[in-house]
Design a protein around this motif. Structure first.
Motif, PDB file in Angstrom:
ATOM      1  N   SER A 164      -9.473  11.554   6.896  1.00 29.57           N
ATOM      2  CA  SER A 164      -8.714  11.049   8.025  1.00 29.57           C
ATOM      3  C   SER A 164      -9.128  11.817   9.266  1.00 29.57           C
ATOM      4  CB  SER A 164      -7.211  11.187   7.774  1.00 29.57           C
ATOM      5  OG  SER A 164      -6.858  12.541   7.663  1.00 29.57           O
ATOM      6  N   ILE A 165      -8.718  11.312  10.409  1.00 32.28           N
ATOM      7  CA  ILE A 165      -9.032  11.968  11.670  1.00 32.28           C
ATOM      8  C   ILE A 165      -7.725  12.432  12.296  1.00 32.28           C
ATOM      9  CG2 ILE A 165      -9.936  11.619  13.993  1.00 32.28           C
ATOM     10  CD1 ILE A 165     -11.904   9.651  12.843  1.00 32.28           C
ATOM     11  N   THR A 166      -7.684  13.674  12.736  1.00 35.24           N
ATOM     12  CA  THR A 166      -6.511  14.226  13.383  1.00 35.24           C
ATOM     13  C   THR A 166      -6.851  14.475  14.848  1.00 35.24           C
ATOM     14  OG1 THR A 166      -5.848  15.318  11.354  1.00 35.24           O
ATOM     15  CG2 THR A 166      -4.858  16.140  13.383  1.00 35.24           C
ATOM     16  N   PHE A 167      -5.958  14.080  15.739  1.00 31.28           N
ATOM     17  CA  PHE A 167      -6.162  14.260  17.168  1.00 31.28           C
ATOM     18  C   PHE A 167      -4.880  14.827  17.753  1.00 31.28           C
ATOM     19  CE2 PHE A 167      -5.619  12.083  21.402  1.00 31.28           C
ATOM     20  CZ  PHE A 167      -6.406  12.964  22.101  1.00 31.28           C
ATOM     21  N   GLU A 192      -1.935  11.825  12.411  1.00 31.64           N
ATOM     22  CA  GLU A 192      -2.834  11.911  11.280  1.00 31.64           C
ATOM     23  C   GLU A 192      -2.594  10.704  10.391  1.00 31.64           C
ATOM     24  OE1 GLU A 192      -3.442  15.813   9.369  1.00 31.64           O
ATOM     25  OE2 GLU A 192      -2.810  14.799   7.535  1.00 31.64           O
ATOM     26  N   GLU A 193      -3.643  10.225   9.760  1.00 28.99           N
ATOM     27  CA  GLU A 193      -3.483   9.131   8.815  1.00 28.99           C
ATOM     28  C   GLU A 193      -2.575   9.603   7.687  1.00 28.99           C
ATOM     29  OE1 GLU A 193      -7.126   7.419   7.394  1.00 28.99           O
ATOM     30  OE2 GLU A 193      -6.163   6.776   5.541  1.00 28.99           O
ATOM     31  N   PRO A 194      -1.504   8.851   7.391  1.00 32.76           N
ATOM     32  CA  PRO A 194      -0.589   9.296   6.335  1.00 32.76           C
ATOM     33  C   PRO A 194      -1.212   9.176   4.949  1.00 32.76           C
ATOM     34  CG  PRO A 194       0.050   7.132   7.133  1.00 32.76           C
ATOM     35  CD  PRO A 194      -1.080   7.604   8.018  1.00 32.76           C
ATOM     36  N   ALA A 195      -0.791  10.039   4.060  1.00 34.49           N
ATOM     37  CA  ALA A 195      -1.241   9.974   2.667  1.00 34.49           C
ATOM     38  C   ALA A 195      -0.606   8.754   2.009  1.00 34.49           C
ATOM     39  CB  ALA A 195      -0.824  11.241   1.931  1.00 34.49           C
ATOM     40  N   SER A 196      -1.259   8.231   1.010  1.00 34.94           N
ATOM     41  CA  SER A 196      -0.707   7.109   0.261  1.00 34.94           C
ATOM     42  C   SER A 196       0.529   7.562  -0.504  1.00 34.94           C
ATOM     43  CB  SER A 196      -1.742   6.567  -0.719  1.00 34.94           C
ATOM     44  OG  SER A 196      -1.159   5.556  -1.522  1.00 34.94           O
ATOM     45  N   PRO A 197       1.600   6.766  -0.470  1.00 33.99           N
ATOM     46  CA  PRO A 197       2.806   7.115  -1.214  1.00 33.99           C
ATOM     47  C   PRO A 197       2.724   6.661  -2.686  1.00 33.99           C
ATOM     48  CG  PRO A 197       3.198   5.148   0.042  1.00 33.99           C
ATOM     49  CD  PRO A 197       1.800   5.603   0.384  1.00 33.99           C
ATOM     50  N   TYR A 198       1.522   6.554  -3.210  1.00 34.03           N
ATOM     51  CA  TYR A 198       1.309   6.080  -4.577  1.00 34.03           C
ATOM     52  C   TYR A 198       2.169   6.861  -5.561  1.00 34.03           C
ATOM     53  CZ  TYR A 198      -0.989   5.124  -9.029  1.00 34.03           C
ATOM     54  OH  TYR A 198      -1.245   4.763 -10.317  1.00 34.03           O
ATOM     55  N   ASN A 199       2.984   6.123  -6.325  1.00 35.09           N
ATOM     56  CA  ASN A 199       3.820   6.717  -7.358  1.00 35.09           C
ATOM     57  C   ASN A 199       4.127   5.639  -8.406  1.00 35.09           C
ATOM     58  OD1 ASN A 199       5.267   8.668  -8.694  1.00 35.09           O
ATOM     59  ND2 ASN A 199       7.144   8.307  -7.532  1.00 35.09           N
ATOM     60  N   ALA A 200       3.091   4.917  -8.798  1.00 36.42           N
ATOM     61  CA  ALA A 200       3.248   3.759  -9.674  1.00 36.42           C
ATOM     62  C   ALA A 200       3.813   4.139 -11.035  1.00 36.42           C
ATOM     63  CB  ALA A 200       1.902   3.068  -9.843  1.00 36.42           C
ATOM     64  N   LYS A 201       4.697   3.290 -11.521  1.00 33.53           N
ATOM     65  CA  LYS A 201       5.279   3.439 -12.851  1.00 33.53           C
ATOM     66  C   LYS A 201       5.125   2.109 -13.591  1.00 33.53           C
ATOM     67  CE  LYS A 201       7.297   7.519 -12.034  1.00 33.53           C
ATOM     68  NZ  LYS A 201       6.335   8.330 -11.397  1.00 33.53           N
ATOM     69  N   ASP A 209       7.965   2.116   3.514  1.00 28.69           N
ATOM     70  CA  ASP A 209       8.779   2.159   4.735  1.00 28.69           C
ATOM     71  C   ASP A 209       8.372   1.103   5.758  1.00 28.69           C
ATOM     72  OD1 ASP A 209       6.384   3.145   5.719  1.00 28.69           O
ATOM     73  OD2 ASP A 209       7.240   5.004   6.508  1.00 28.69           O
ATOM     74  N   GLY A 210       7.428   0.214   5.399  1.00 34.06           N
ATOM     75  CA  GLY A 210       6.959  -0.821   6.322  1.00 34.06           C
ATOM     76  C   GLY A 210       5.735  -0.405   7.113  1.00 34.06           C
ATOM     77  N   SER A 211       5.275   0.836   6.955  1.00 38.26           N
ATOM     78  CA  SER A 211       4.055   1.285   7.629  1.00 38.26           C
ATOM     79  C   SER A 211       2.859   0.572   7.032  1.00 38.26           C
ATOM     80  CB  SER A 211       3.876   2.800   7.462  1.00 38.26           C
ATOM     81  OG  SER A 211       4.914   3.498   8.094  1.00 38.26           O
ATOM     82  N   LYS A 212       1.802   0.448   7.820  1.00 38.95           N
ATOM     83  CA  LYS A 212       0.568  -0.179   7.359  1.00 38.95           C
ATOM     84  C   LYS A 212      -0.596   0.711   7.760  1.00 38.95           C
ATOM     85  CE  LYS A 212      -2.047  -4.496   7.831  1.00 38.95           C
ATOM     86  NZ  LYS A 212      -2.027  -5.810   8.482  1.00 38.95           N
ATOM     87  N   VAL A 213      -1.472   0.989   6.816  1.00 38.52           N
ATOM     88  CA  VAL A 213      -2.651   1.806   7.067  1.00 38.52           C
ATOM     89  C   VAL A 213      -3.877   0.950   6.793  1.00 38.52           C
ATOM     90  CG1 VAL A 213      -3.968   3.847   6.357  1.00 38.52           C
ATOM     91  CG2 VAL A 213      -1.463   3.938   6.437  1.00 38.52           C
ATOM     92  N   ILE A 214      -4.780   0.894   7.758  1.00 40.96           N
ATOM     93  CA  ILE A 214      -6.068   0.221   7.585  1.00 40.96           C
ATOM     94  C   ILE A 214      -7.130   1.277   7.844  1.00 40.96           C
ATOM     95  CG2 ILE A 214      -7.629  -1.582   8.403  1.00 40.96           C
ATOM     96  CD1 ILE A 214      -5.136  -3.104   9.386  1.00 40.96           C
ATOM     97  N   HIS A 215      -7.998   1.511   6.879  1.00 41.05           N
ATOM     98  CA  HIS A 215      -9.046   2.513   7.012  1.00 41.05           C
ATOM     99  C   HIS A 215     -10.378   1.824   6.738  1.00 41.05           C
ATOM    100  CE1 HIS A 215     -10.023   7.002   6.635  1.00 41.05           C
ATOM    101  NE2 HIS A 215     -11.156   6.357   6.791  1.00 41.05           N
TER     102      HIS A 215
END
Length: 169
Positions: free
Chosen positions: A14-17, A26-35, A76-82
């Motif tokens: 990610s890029i931090t400015f 900063e680009e947020p980390a994935s909240p991956y917690n699959a069950k 939370d409704g956030s969207k990340v496109i990388h």
């Protein structure tokens, strides 16, 4: 401006400015917690991934191209496109953008903006520009400065105005 690559590996880069005005982003980390059995994943032979995760509290939709480019809609409704290659966003008609919070734009190289018609900029607060090198202003017709009270405010340096040219001292 300070640009720092954070993390390692394609999925976590990610890029931090940190702009002068804060906050840093900063680009947020994935909240991956699959069950099991809430996470449904399809992966193609070449490595494309289509994932719909209904794990309570960690609901996500995630698509990933085998190149590493991905899009993720987070709980939370956030969207990340990388995008790990070039990105093109083309709109054939109008586009409207509304941001009800802070907007940070980080460009690691040059930036070019071309407007085919008129351009207007309005700011409800102060405007601050910080140039580390030269500032060139080219005006084909009239150069007009208007101040609400009619007075040109300046600091300790003097300003000389003439009809054919402008000299700032």
């Amino acid at each position: 401006f300070p640009v720092t690559i954070v993390g390692s590996g394609i999925a976590k880069d990610s890029i931090t400015f940190t702009p002068e005005s804060k906050p840093a982003w900063e680009e947020p980390a994935s909240p991956y917690n699959a069950k099991y059995p809430y996470n449904q994943v399809d992966q193609t032979e070449s490595g494309h991934v289509f994932e719909v995760d209904d794990t309570p509290g960690a609901e996500r939709i995630h698509t990933r191209h085998r190149s590493g480019t991905y899009e993720e809609m987070q709980p939370d409704g956030s969207k990340v496109i990388h995008v790990f290659g070039k990105n093109y966003h083309i709109v054939a008609k109008d586009e409207n953008v509304s941001i009800n919070g802070v907007c940070n734009i980080t460009i690691g190289g040059d930036a070019n903006i071309m407007v085919g018609g008129d351009s207007r900029f309005s700011c409800a607060g102060d405007v601050s520009w910080d140039f580390k090198k030269n500032f060139k202003l080219k005006v084909a017709q009239n150069f007009i400065i208007e101040q609400a009270d009619g007075n040109f405010v300046h600091g300790a340096k003097s300003h000389t105005w003439s009809s054919d040219k402008y000299t700032f001292k």
